[in-house]
Design an enzyme around this catalytic site. Structure first.
Site, PDB file in Angstrom:
ATOM      1  N   HIS A 194       0.928  -1.155  -0.039  1.00 42.81           N
ATOM      2  CA  HIS A 194      -0.048  -0.270   0.022  1.00 42.81           C
ATOM      3  C   HIS A 194       0.882   1.406  -0.075  1.00 42.81           C
ATOM      4  O   HIS A 194       2.201   1.318  -0.035  1.00 42.81           O
ATOM      5  CB  HIS A 194      -1.147  -0.063   1.207  1.00 42.81           C
ATOM      6  N   HIS A 234       1.538   3.877   1.823  1.00 44.13           N
ATOM      7  CA  HIS A 234       2.037   4.791   2.986  1.00 44.13           C
ATOM      8  C   HIS A 234       3.575   4.788   2.802  1.00 44.13           C
ATOM      9  O   HIS A 234       4.168   3.740   2.575  1.00 44.13           O
ATOM     10  CB  HIS A 234       1.914   4.016   4.299  1.00 44.13           C
ATOM     11  N   ASP A 287       5.989   4.670   5.031  1.00 46.41           N
ATOM     12  CA  ASP A 287       6.863   3.818   5.741  1.00 46.41           C
ATOM     13  C   ASP A 287       7.052   2.414   4.866  1.00 46.41           C
ATOM     14  O   ASP A 287       7.741   1.428   5.668  1.00 46.41           O
ATOM     15  CB  ASP A 287       6.456   3.619   7.312  1.00 46.41           C
ATOM     16  N   HIS A 288       6.343   2.277   3.968  1.00 50.01           N
ATOM     17  CA  HIS A 288       6.167   1.057   3.023  1.00 50.01           C
ATOM     18  C   HIS A 288       6.851   1.473   1.646  1.00 50.01           C
ATOM     19  O   HIS A 288       6.946   0.286   0.932  1.00 50.01           O
ATOM     20  CB  HIS A 288       4.660   0.394   2.996  1.00 50.01           C
ATOM     21  N   HIS A 325      -7.280  -0.556   6.029  1.00 54.47           N
ATOM     22  CA  HIS A 325      -6.371   0.375   6.418  1.00 54.47           C
ATOM     23  C   HIS A 325      -6.106   1.472   5.441  1.00 54.47           C
ATOM     24  O   HIS A 325      -6.091   2.625   5.750  1.00 54.47           O
ATOM     25  CB  HIS A 325      -5.162  -0.575   6.637  1.00 54.47           C
ATOM     26  N   ASP A 363      -0.019  -3.798   6.468  1.00 55.44           N
ATOM     27  CA  ASP A 363      -0.757  -3.363   7.779  1.00 55.44           C
ATOM     28  C   ASP A 363      -2.176  -3.678   7.658  1.00 55.44           C
ATOM     29  O   ASP A 363      -2.947  -3.077   8.527  1.00 55.44           O
ATOM     30  CB  ASP A 363      -0.757  -2.016   7.848  1.00 55.44           C
ATOM     31  N   HIS A 387       4.853  -5.012  10.706  1.00 51.75           N
ATOM     32  CA  HIS A 387       5.033  -4.197  12.084  1.00 51.75           C
ATOM     33  C   HIS A 387       5.304  -4.936  13.394  1.00 51.75           C
ATOM     34  O   HIS A 387       4.524  -6.111  13.360  1.00 51.75           O
ATOM     35  CB  HIS A 387       4.260  -3.123  12.258  1.00 51.75           C
TER      36      HIS A 387
END
Length: 255
Positions: free
Chosen positions: A55, A57, A59-60, A111, A131, A169
């Site tokens: 996805h 975001h 942090d990915h 999410h 996530d 995570h």
């Protein structure tokens, strides 16, 4: 043999590294940070052949531009123009091969709306769920609805119980603290808390989990259980699976 190991990033992210024992080529999943991936590649003389993205975001995806510029890997991910660098945009029902394994794509909105998961059957089956599904938890609803997330988790829960769950995570202990409140009479949750505390004390990851284990300890997969349902009812839920799920998710947001 296909091995899967974590590359830690940002304190609690895992960038999952896939590698065949007989090859120097690797695949990474959700590289939010390029630096630890580059360091490992250069140290071990590896070759980055593929990147999987679940996805949008940061942090990915944050490390993707640098990895693409440096190594020109094949990049597979959701059909979202926000993510620069994806070459193969995939959705539910699509299949592809990586590291000698056939992967299936599932759309799992909740999410985020663009969230997908990657599943490969075999011994053992592997699930890279970003996530969407965590050990003992699930992702916060930033874009989707409780109904979407509930349906997404049900889709994942239908996979074989021995499926290894590679979430993105290290949230397990915090999720288990909530699970103790939401499923207080479940001895499996208490045992999982003890096991995961020992793992973290030794600086070991609590992942991967298995889907069978998650069905025993994850309250978001246990909305039909009487104890979980009662705890959700005490927090305002009506007596339905979706209402129980929505109440659990809202409760966890402020827990």
């Amino acid at each position: 043999m296909l091995s899967v190991t974590p590359i830690p990033a940002f304190g609690d992210n895992y960038i999952w590294l896939l590698r065949q024992d007989t090859s120097s080529e690797i695949c990474v999943v959700d590289p939010g940070d390029a630096a630890p991936v580059i360091e490992l590649i250069e140290r071990e003389g590896l070759s980055l052949s593929t990147v999987l993205i679940t996805h949008h975001h940061a942090d990915h995806t944050g490390g993707l531009p640098e990895l693409v510029e440096r190594y020109a890997p094949r990049v597979i991910g959701p059909d979202n123009p926000k993510i620069a660098g994806i070459q193969e945009r995939v959705a539910s029902g699509d299949e592809f091969r990586v590291m000698g394994r056939r992967f299936e794509v599932f759309e799992v909105p909740g999410h985020t709306l663009d969230h997908i998961a990657f599943f490969t059957a075999g011994i053992p089956p592997l699930l890279f769920c970003g996530d969407a599904l965590f050990s003992a938890g699930c992702g916060r609803l930033f874009e989707g609805t409780p109904e979407q997330m509930h349906a997404s988790l049900n889709r994942l829960a239908a996979l074989p119980d021995d499926t290894l769950v590679f979430a993105a995570h290290e949230y397990t202990l915090a999720n288990l603290r909530f699970a103790l409140a939401a499923d207080p009479h479940n001895p499996d949750v208490a045992r999982a808390m003890e096991e995961c505390q020992r793992a973290r004390e030794l600086d070991r990851p609590t992942l991967p989990s298995t889907l069978g284990r998650e069905k025993r300890i994850n309250p978001f997969l246990r909305v039909t259980d009487a104890g979980v349902r009662q705890a959700a009812t005490d927090h305002g839920a009506t007596d339905s699976d979706q209402a129980t799920f929505a109440t659990l998710r809202a409760w966890k947001d402020s827990f």
